[in-house]
Design a protein around this motif. Structure first.
Motif, PDB file in Angstrom:
ATOM      1  N   TYR A 192      -0.814  -1.194  -4.753  1.00  0.00           N
ATOM      2  CA  TYR A 192      -2.094  -0.472  -4.697  1.00  0.00           C
ATOM      3  C   TYR A 192      -1.857   0.915  -5.291  1.00  0.00           C
ATOM      4  N   ALA A 193      -2.308   1.106  -6.500  1.00  0.00           N
ATOM      5  CA  ALA A 193      -2.026   2.364  -7.204  1.00  0.00           C
ATOM      6  C   ALA A 193      -3.192   3.342  -7.128  1.00  0.00           C
ATOM      7  N   PHE A 194      -4.421   2.821  -7.158  1.00  0.00           N
ATOM      8  CA  PHE A 194      -5.583   3.716  -7.126  1.00  0.00           C
ATOM      9  C   PHE A 194      -6.771   2.946  -6.553  1.00  0.00           C
ATOM     10  N   ILE A 223       0.884  -1.165   0.000  1.00  0.00           N
ATOM     11  CA  ILE A 223       0.000   0.000   0.000  1.00  0.00           C
ATOM     12  C   ILE A 223       0.922   1.215   0.000  1.00  0.00           C
ATOM     13  N   MET A 224       1.035   1.820  -1.172  1.00  0.00           N
ATOM     14  CA  MET A 224       2.028   2.879  -1.377  1.00  0.00           C
ATOM     15  C   MET A 224       1.420   4.200  -0.907  1.00  0.00           C
ATOM     16  N   ASP A 225       1.544   4.491   0.368  1.00  0.00           N
ATOM     17  CA  ASP A 225       0.848   5.661   0.919  1.00  0.00           C
ATOM     18  C   ASP A 225       1.838   6.738   1.348  1.00  0.00           C
ATOM     19  N   GLY A 226       1.381   7.978   1.295  1.00  0.00           N
ATOM     20  CA  GLY A 226       2.181   9.089   1.814  1.00  0.00           C
ATOM     21  C   GLY A 226       2.703  10.057   0.756  1.00  0.00           C
ATOM     22  N   ASN A 227       2.288   9.893  -0.484  1.00  0.00           N
ATOM     23  CA  ASN A 227       2.754  10.803  -1.547  1.00  0.00           C
ATOM     24  C   ASN A 227       2.341  12.248  -1.264  1.00  0.00           C
ATOM     25  N   GLY A 228       1.081  12.419  -0.875  1.00  0.00           N
ATOM     26  CA  GLY A 228       0.551  13.765  -0.667  1.00  0.00           C
ATOM     27  C   GLY A 228       1.273  14.474   0.464  1.00  0.00           C
ATOM     28  N   ARG A 229       1.448  13.765   1.589  1.00  0.00           N
ATOM     29  CA  ARG A 229       2.114  14.388   2.741  1.00  0.00           C
ATOM     30  C   ARG A 229       3.581  14.660   2.439  1.00  0.00           C
ATOM     31  N   TRP A 230       4.210  13.766   1.688  1.00  0.00           N
ATOM     32  CA  TRP A 230       5.608  13.994   1.287  1.00  0.00           C
ATOM     33  C   TRP A 230       5.720  15.327   0.547  1.00  0.00           C
ATOM     34  N   SER A 288      -4.631  13.774 -12.721  1.00  0.00           N
ATOM     35  CA  SER A 288      -3.177  13.695 -12.724  1.00  0.00           C
ATOM     36  C   SER A 288      -2.721  12.257 -12.426  1.00  0.00           C
ATOM     37  N   LEU A 289      -3.403  11.587 -11.494  1.00  0.00           N
ATOM     38  CA  LEU A 289      -3.050  10.185 -11.201  1.00  0.00           C
ATOM     39  C   LEU A 289      -3.291   9.297 -12.422  1.00  0.00           C
ATOM     40  N   MET A 290      -4.390   9.523 -13.125  1.00  0.00           N
ATOM     41  CA  MET A 290      -4.703   8.713 -14.306  1.00  0.00           C
ATOM     42  C   MET A 290      -3.644   8.921 -15.398  1.00  0.00           C
ATOM     43  N   PRO A 342       2.802  20.828  -4.627  1.00  0.00           N
ATOM     44  CA  PRO A 342       1.448  20.283  -4.814  1.00  0.00           C
ATOM     45  C   PRO A 342       1.455  18.756  -4.657  1.00  0.00           C
ATOM     46  N   ARG A 343       0.321  18.210  -4.241  1.00  0.00           N
ATOM     47  CA  ARG A 343       0.232  16.762  -4.013  1.00  0.00           C
ATOM     48  C   ARG A 343       0.641  15.967  -5.250  1.00  0.00           C
ATOM     49  N   THR A 344       0.344  16.545  -6.432  1.00  0.00           N
ATOM     50  CA  THR A 344       0.659  15.818  -7.674  1.00  0.00           C
ATOM     51  C   THR A 344       2.173  15.595  -7.812  1.00  0.00           C
ATOM     52  N   ASN A 388     -12.090   4.179  -3.729  1.00  0.00           N
ATOM     53  CA  ASN A 388     -12.474   5.362  -2.950  1.00  0.00           C
ATOM     54  C   ASN A 388     -11.641   6.599  -3.287  1.00  0.00           C
ATOM     55  N   ASN A 389     -10.554   6.426  -4.034  1.00  0.00           N
ATOM     56  CA  ASN A 389      -9.766   7.591  -4.434  1.00  0.00           C
ATOM     57  C   ASN A 389     -10.481   8.451  -5.491  1.00  0.00           C
ATOM     58  N   TRP A 390     -11.558   7.927  -6.087  1.00  0.00           N
ATOM     59  CA  TRP A 390     -12.361   8.762  -7.013  1.00  0.00           C
ATOM     60  C   TRP A 390     -12.924   9.974  -6.275  1.00  0.00           C
ATOM     61  N   SER A 391     -13.010   9.900  -4.938  1.00  0.00           N
ATOM     62  CA  SER A 391     -13.604  11.005  -4.189  1.00  0.00           C
ATOM     63  C   SER A 391     -12.626  12.173  -4.015  1.00  0.00           C
ATOM     64  N   ARG A 392     -11.426  12.066  -4.539  1.00  0.00           N
ATOM     65  CA  ARG A 392     -10.454  13.171  -4.425  1.00  0.00           C
ATOM     66  C   ARG A 392     -10.767  14.261  -5.465  1.00  0.00           C
ATOM     67  N   PRO A 393     -10.152  15.444  -5.316  1.00  0.00           N
ATOM     68  CA  PRO A 393     -10.411  16.516  -6.287  1.00  0.00           C
ATOM     69  C   PRO A 393     -10.128  16.049  -7.722  1.00  0.00           C
ATOM     70  N   GLY A 419       4.040  14.860  -5.399  1.00  0.00           N
ATOM     71  CA  GLY A 419       4.263  13.656  -4.594  1.00  0.00           C
ATOM     72  C   GLY A 419       3.955  12.396  -5.387  1.00  0.00           C
ATOM     73  N   HIS A 420       2.913  12.449  -6.187  1.00  0.00           N
ATOM     74  CA  HIS A 420       2.576  11.266  -6.988  1.00  0.00           C
ATOM     75  C   HIS A 420       3.648  11.006  -8.049  1.00  0.00           C
ATOM     76  N   ARG A 421       4.183  12.104  -8.622  1.00  0.00           N
ATOM     77  CA  ARG A 421       5.252  11.909  -9.611  1.00  0.00           C
ATOM     78  C   ARG A 421       6.479  11.286  -8.952  1.00  0.00           C
TER      79      ARG A 421
HETATM   80  C1  IPE Z   1      -0.907   7.354  -1.907  1.00  0.00           C
HETATM   81  O1  IPE Z   1      -0.567   8.589  -1.396  1.00  0.00           O
HETATM   82  C2  IPE Z   1      -1.242   7.416  -3.366  1.00  0.00           C
HETATM   83  C3  IPE Z   1      -2.674   7.255  -3.644  1.00  0.00           C
HETATM   84  C4  IPE Z   1      -3.598   7.048  -2.757  1.00  0.00           C
HETATM   85  C5  IPE Z   1      -3.062   7.335  -5.033  1.00  0.00           C
HETATM   86  P1  IPE Z   1      -1.654   9.596  -0.867  1.00  0.00           P
HETATM   87  O2  IPE Z   1      -2.071  10.480  -1.995  1.00  0.00           O
HETATM   88  O3  IPE Z   1      -2.761   8.915  -0.172  1.00  0.00           O
HETATM   89  O4  IPE Z   1      -0.793  10.438   0.156  1.00  0.00           O
HETATM   90  P2  IPE Z   1      -1.231  10.927   1.595  1.00  0.00           P
HETATM   91  O5  IPE Z   1      -1.710   9.739   2.357  1.00  0.00           O
HETATM   92  O6  IPE Z   1      -2.309  11.938   1.385  1.00  0.00           O
HETATM   93  O7  IPE Z   1       0.004  11.517   2.148  1.00  0.00           O
END
Ligand code: IPE
Ligand code: IPE
Ligand code: MG
Length: 230
Positions: A51-53, A6-13, A67-69, A20-22, A56-61, A24-26
Protein backbone atom coordinates in the motif's frame (compact mmCIF):
# COMPACT_ATOMS: atom_id res chain seq x y z
CA UNK A 1 1.17 -17.13 -1.09
CA UNK A 2 -0.09 -13.56 -1.27
CA UNK A 3 1.34 -11.17 1.30
CA UNK A 4 0.15 -7.59 1.57
CA UNK A 5 1.71 -4.80 3.61
CA UNK A 6 0.28 -1.54 4.92
CA UNK A 7 3.54 0.36 5.15
CA UNK A 8 2.67 2.80 7.93
CA UNK A 9 4.71 4.99 10.25
CA UNK A 10 7.01 6.96 7.93
CA UNK A 11 5.83 10.32 9.24
CA UNK A 12 6.18 9.42 12.92
CA UNK A 13 9.58 7.85 12.29
CA UNK A 14 10.77 11.18 10.87
CA UNK A 15 9.06 13.35 13.49
CA UNK A 16 10.77 11.39 16.29
CA UNK A 17 14.07 12.37 14.72
CA UNK A 18 13.13 16.01 14.24
CA UNK A 19 13.07 15.48 10.47
CA UNK A 20 10.39 16.49 7.96
CA UNK A 21 7.82 13.79 7.17
CA UNK A 22 9.18 13.58 3.63
CA UNK A 23 12.48 12.27 5.05
CA UNK A 24 10.42 9.43 6.52
CA UNK A 25 8.98 8.63 3.12
CA UNK A 26 12.47 8.57 1.59
CA UNK A 27 13.63 6.18 4.33
CA UNK A 28 10.48 4.12 3.71
CA UNK A 29 11.37 3.74 0.03
CA UNK A 30 14.67 2.14 1.08
CA UNK A 31 12.76 -0.35 3.22
CA UNK A 32 10.60 -1.21 0.20
CA UNK A 33 13.76 -2.20 -1.72
CA UNK A 34 15.00 -4.38 1.14
CA UNK A 35 11.69 -6.16 1.70
CA UNK A 36 11.12 -6.76 -2.02
CA UNK A 37 14.62 -8.25 -2.23
CA UNK A 38 13.92 -10.48 0.77
CA UNK A 39 10.63 -11.63 -0.74
CA UNK A 40 12.33 -12.35 -4.08
CA UNK A 41 15.13 -14.36 -2.44
CA UNK A 42 12.77 -16.46 -0.35
CA UNK A 43 10.52 -18.97 -2.07
CA UNK A 44 7.43 -18.43 0.06
CA UNK A 45 5.85 -15.23 -1.22
CA UNK A 46 4.51 -15.32 -4.77
CA UNK A 47 2.52 -12.09 -4.76
CA UNK A 48 3.43 -9.04 -2.68
CA UNK A 49 1.03 -6.09 -2.63
CA UNK A 50 2.26 -2.88 -1.00
CA UNK A 51 0.00 0.00 0.00
CA UNK A 52 1.96 2.98 -1.27
CA UNK A 53 -0.67 5.72 -1.57
CA UNK A 54 -4.27 5.55 -0.40
CA UNK A 55 -6.96 7.56 -2.17
CA UNK A 56 -7.55 9.30 1.16
CA UNK A 57 -3.89 10.36 1.23
CA UNK A 58 -4.79 13.09 -1.31
CA UNK A 59 -6.10 14.98 1.73
CA UNK A 60 -2.53 15.51 3.02
CA UNK A 61 -0.65 18.80 2.51
CA UNK A 62 0.17 19.46 -1.16
CA UNK A 63 3.92 19.38 -0.52
CA UNK A 64 3.76 15.95 1.12
CA UNK A 65 1.60 14.60 -1.71
CA UNK A 66 3.90 15.93 -4.42
CA UNK A 67 6.93 14.54 -2.60
CA UNK A 68 5.26 11.10 -2.41
CA UNK A 69 4.44 11.24 -6.13
CA UNK A 70 8.03 12.15 -6.97
CA UNK A 71 9.31 9.30 -4.82
CA UNK A 72 6.97 6.81 -6.50
CA UNK A 73 8.18 7.87 -9.93
CA UNK A 74 11.82 7.67 -8.82
CA UNK A 75 11.23 4.25 -7.29
CA UNK A 76 9.70 2.90 -10.50
CA UNK A 77 12.46 4.33 -12.68
CA UNK A 78 15.26 3.00 -10.47
CA UNK A 79 13.72 -0.40 -9.74
CA UNK A 80 12.66 -1.42 -13.22
CA UNK A 81 16.11 -2.73 -14.16
CA UNK A 82 16.44 -4.55 -10.84
CA UNK A 83 13.02 -6.14 -11.35
CA UNK A 84 14.08 -7.36 -14.78
CA UNK A 85 17.30 -8.82 -13.36
CA UNK A 86 15.47 -10.61 -10.56
CA UNK A 87 12.48 -11.84 -12.55
CA UNK A 88 10.03 -9.58 -10.70
CA UNK A 89 6.82 -8.58 -12.41
CA UNK A 90 5.80 -5.13 -11.21
CA UNK A 91 2.27 -3.83 -11.62
CA UNK A 92 0.13 -1.11 -10.12
CA UNK A 93 -3.43 -1.25 -8.80
CA UNK A 94 -5.68 1.74 -8.22
CA UNK A 95 -7.02 4.73 -10.12
CA UNK A 96 -4.76 6.28 -12.72
CA UNK A 97 -6.84 9.21 -13.88
CA UNK A 98 -5.70 11.49 -11.03
CA UNK A 99 -1.97 10.70 -11.46
CA UNK A 100 0.29 12.85 -13.63
CA UNK A 101 0.66 11.75 -17.26
CA UNK A 102 4.38 11.39 -16.59
CA UNK A 103 3.82 8.96 -13.70
CA UNK A 104 1.25 6.96 -15.68
CA UNK A 105 3.72 6.65 -18.58
CA UNK A 106 6.37 5.38 -16.16
CA UNK A 107 3.93 2.86 -14.65
CA UNK A 108 2.90 1.58 -18.08
CA UNK A 109 6.53 1.28 -19.19
CA UNK A 110 7.50 -0.64 -16.04
CA UNK A 111 4.50 -2.93 -16.33
CA UNK A 112 5.22 -3.63 -19.98
CA UNK A 113 8.86 -4.50 -19.67
CA UNK A 114 8.57 -6.57 -16.46
CA UNK A 115 5.45 -8.42 -17.63
CA UNK A 116 7.23 -11.78 -18.00
CA UNK A 117 8.78 -11.81 -14.52
CA UNK A 118 7.85 -15.03 -12.77
CA UNK A 119 9.78 -15.17 -9.48
CA UNK A 120 7.59 -12.58 -7.70
CA UNK A 121 4.57 -10.48 -8.63
CA UNK A 122 5.05 -7.11 -6.93
CA UNK A 123 1.95 -4.93 -6.91
CA UNK A 124 1.99 -1.31 -5.76
CA UNK A 125 -1.34 0.16 -4.68
CA UNK A 126 -1.37 3.83 -5.75
CA UNK A 127 -4.46 6.05 -5.42
CA UNK A 128 -6.12 2.90 -4.16
CA UNK A 129 -9.40 2.64 -2.24
CA UNK A 130 -11.00 -0.75 -1.66
CA UNK A 131 -14.39 0.84 -1.11
CA UNK A 132 -14.16 2.73 -4.40
CA UNK A 133 -13.15 -0.49 -6.19
CA UNK A 134 -16.04 -2.45 -4.66
CA UNK A 135 -18.53 0.35 -5.37
CA UNK A 136 -17.22 0.50 -8.97
CA UNK A 137 -17.72 -3.25 -9.35
CA UNK A 138 -21.24 -3.03 -7.90
CA UNK A 139 -22.10 -0.28 -10.38
CA UNK A 140 -21.06 -2.60 -13.23
CA UNK A 141 -23.24 -5.47 -12.00
CA UNK A 142 -26.50 -6.43 -13.61
CA UNK A 143 -28.50 -8.35 -11.02
CA UNK A 144 -27.09 -11.07 -8.81
CA UNK A 145 -23.71 -12.68 -9.37
CA UNK A 146 -21.37 -15.18 -7.76
CA UNK A 147 -18.18 -14.10 -5.97
CA UNK A 148 -16.23 -15.28 -9.05
CA UNK A 149 -18.32 -13.11 -11.37
CA UNK A 150 -18.08 -10.23 -8.93
CA UNK A 151 -14.28 -10.41 -9.17
CA UNK A 152 -14.52 -9.82 -12.93
CA UNK A 153 -16.41 -6.60 -12.23
CA UNK A 154 -13.94 -5.71 -9.50
CA UNK A 155 -11.04 -6.20 -11.93
CA UNK A 156 -12.73 -3.89 -14.43
CA UNK A 157 -13.32 -1.30 -11.69
CA UNK A 158 -9.68 -1.50 -10.51
CA UNK A 159 -8.23 -1.46 -14.03
CA UNK A 160 -6.08 -4.38 -12.88
CA UNK A 161 -6.34 -8.07 -12.09
CA UNK A 162 -7.92 -8.73 -8.71
CA UNK A 163 -5.10 -11.08 -7.71
CA UNK A 164 -5.38 -14.09 -5.42
CA UNK A 165 -6.93 -13.76 -1.96
CA UNK A 166 -4.55 -12.22 0.58
CA UNK A 167 -3.05 -14.86 2.91
CA UNK A 168 -1.08 -12.57 5.18
CA UNK A 169 -1.61 -8.87 5.81
CA UNK A 170 1.12 -7.06 7.72
CA UNK A 171 0.65 -3.53 9.07
CA UNK A 172 3.59 -1.64 10.54
CA UNK A 173 3.39 1.56 12.58
CA UNK A 174 1.27 0.40 15.51
CA UNK A 175 -2.26 1.01 14.22
CA UNK A 176 -4.59 -1.96 14.07
CA UNK A 177 -6.90 -1.11 11.18
CA UNK A 178 -7.29 -1.80 7.47
CA UNK A 179 -7.59 1.81 6.23
CA UNK A 180 -9.57 0.88 3.09
CA UNK A 181 -7.01 -1.66 1.83
CA UNK A 182 -8.19 -4.77 -0.11
CA UNK A 183 -11.36 -5.29 1.92
CA UNK A 184 -12.63 -7.97 -0.47
CA UNK A 185 -9.33 -9.81 -0.94
CA UNK A 186 -8.58 -9.93 2.81
CA UNK A 187 -11.74 -11.91 3.66
CA UNK A 188 -9.66 -14.71 5.26
CA UNK A 189 -6.30 -12.98 5.56
CA UNK A 190 -4.24 -13.55 8.68
CA UNK A 191 -3.46 -10.17 10.23
CA UNK A 192 -0.09 -9.36 11.75
CA UNK A 193 0.38 -5.95 13.37
CA UNK A 194 3.72 -4.60 14.49
CA UNK A 195 4.61 -1.38 16.32
CA UNK A 196 7.77 -0.98 14.23
CA UNK A 197 7.65 2.10 11.99
CA UNK A 198 7.99 1.17 8.33
CA UNK A 199 11.51 2.68 7.87
CA UNK A 200 12.74 0.40 10.70
CA UNK A 201 11.03 -2.73 9.36
CA UNK A 202 13.68 -5.15 8.07
CA UNK A 203 14.24 -8.66 6.78
CA UNK A 204 14.26 -10.34 10.24
CA UNK A 205 10.97 -8.58 11.07
CA UNK A 206 9.51 -9.71 7.75
CA UNK A 207 10.62 -13.29 8.38
CA UNK A 208 9.15 -13.14 11.89
CA UNK A 209 5.79 -12.17 10.36
CA UNK A 210 6.02 -15.08 7.91
CA UNK A 211 6.77 -17.46 10.81
CA UNK A 212 3.84 -16.05 12.77
CA UNK A 213 1.65 -16.72 9.72
CA UNK A 214 2.92 -20.32 9.52
CA UNK A 215 1.81 -20.89 13.13
CA UNK A 216 -1.77 -19.76 12.50
CA UNK A 217 -4.52 -22.34 12.12
CA UNK A 218 -6.53 -21.28 9.08
CA UNK A 219 -9.99 -22.79 9.08
CA UNK A 220 -11.96 -20.84 6.43
CA UNK A 221 -15.15 -21.52 8.36
CA UNK A 222 -14.47 -25.25 8.59
CA UNK A 223 -12.61 -27.19 11.25
CA UNK A 224 -8.86 -27.36 11.72
CA UNK A 225 -7.25 -30.12 9.67
CA UNK A 226 -6.49 -32.13 12.83
CA UNK A 227 -10.17 -32.20 13.83
CA UNK A 228 -11.41 -32.74 10.30
CA UNK A 229 -9.81 -36.17 10.11
CA UNK A 230 -10.86 -37.18 13.63
C1 IPE B 1 2.77 5.67 5.54
O1 IPE B 1 3.31 6.48 6.51
C2 IPE B 1 3.03 6.19 4.16
C3 IPE B 1 1.83 6.74 3.51
C4 IPE B 1 0.64 6.78 4.02
C5 IPE B 1 2.03 7.29 2.19
P1 IPE B 1 2.54 7.72 7.09
O2 IPE B 1 2.89 8.92 6.27
O3 IPE B 1 1.09 7.47 7.22
O4 IPE B 1 3.21 7.85 8.51
P2 IPE B 1 2.48 8.15 9.88
O5 IPE B 1 1.38 7.17 10.05
O6 IPE B 1 1.98 9.55 9.79
O7 IPE B 1 3.56 7.99 10.88
C1 IPE C 1 -2.56 3.73 5.17
O1 IPE C 1 -1.92 4.57 6.07
C2 IPE C 1 -2.14 4.07 3.78
C3 IPE C 1 -0.78 3.69 3.40
C4 IPE C 1 0.08 3.06 4.15
C5 IPE C 1 -0.41 4.05 2.06
P1 IPE C 1 -2.60 5.90 6.60
O2 IPE C 1 -1.62 6.54 7.50
O3 IPE C 1 -3.08 6.72 5.44
O4 IPE C 1 -3.88 5.36 7.38
P2 IPE C 1 -4.67 5.99 8.59
O5 IPE C 1 -4.95 7.43 8.23
O6 IPE C 1 -3.79 5.90 9.79
O7 IPE C 1 -5.89 5.14 8.74
MG1 MG D 1 -0.07 6.69 8.69
Amino acid sequence: MHTAIIMDGNGRWAERRGLPRTAGHRAGAKTVRKIVEAATRGDVVEVLTLYAFASNNWSRPTLEVSSLMRLLKRYLVSETARCLDNGVRLSVIGRRDRLSRDLVNTIEHTERITANGSSLHLRLAIDYSAQAAIAGAAARMRGECSPEEFERHLAAAMHAEVGPPVDLLIRTGGEQRLSDFMLWECAYAELVFTDTFWPDFDEPAFEAALREFARRDRRFGGLSSARQSG
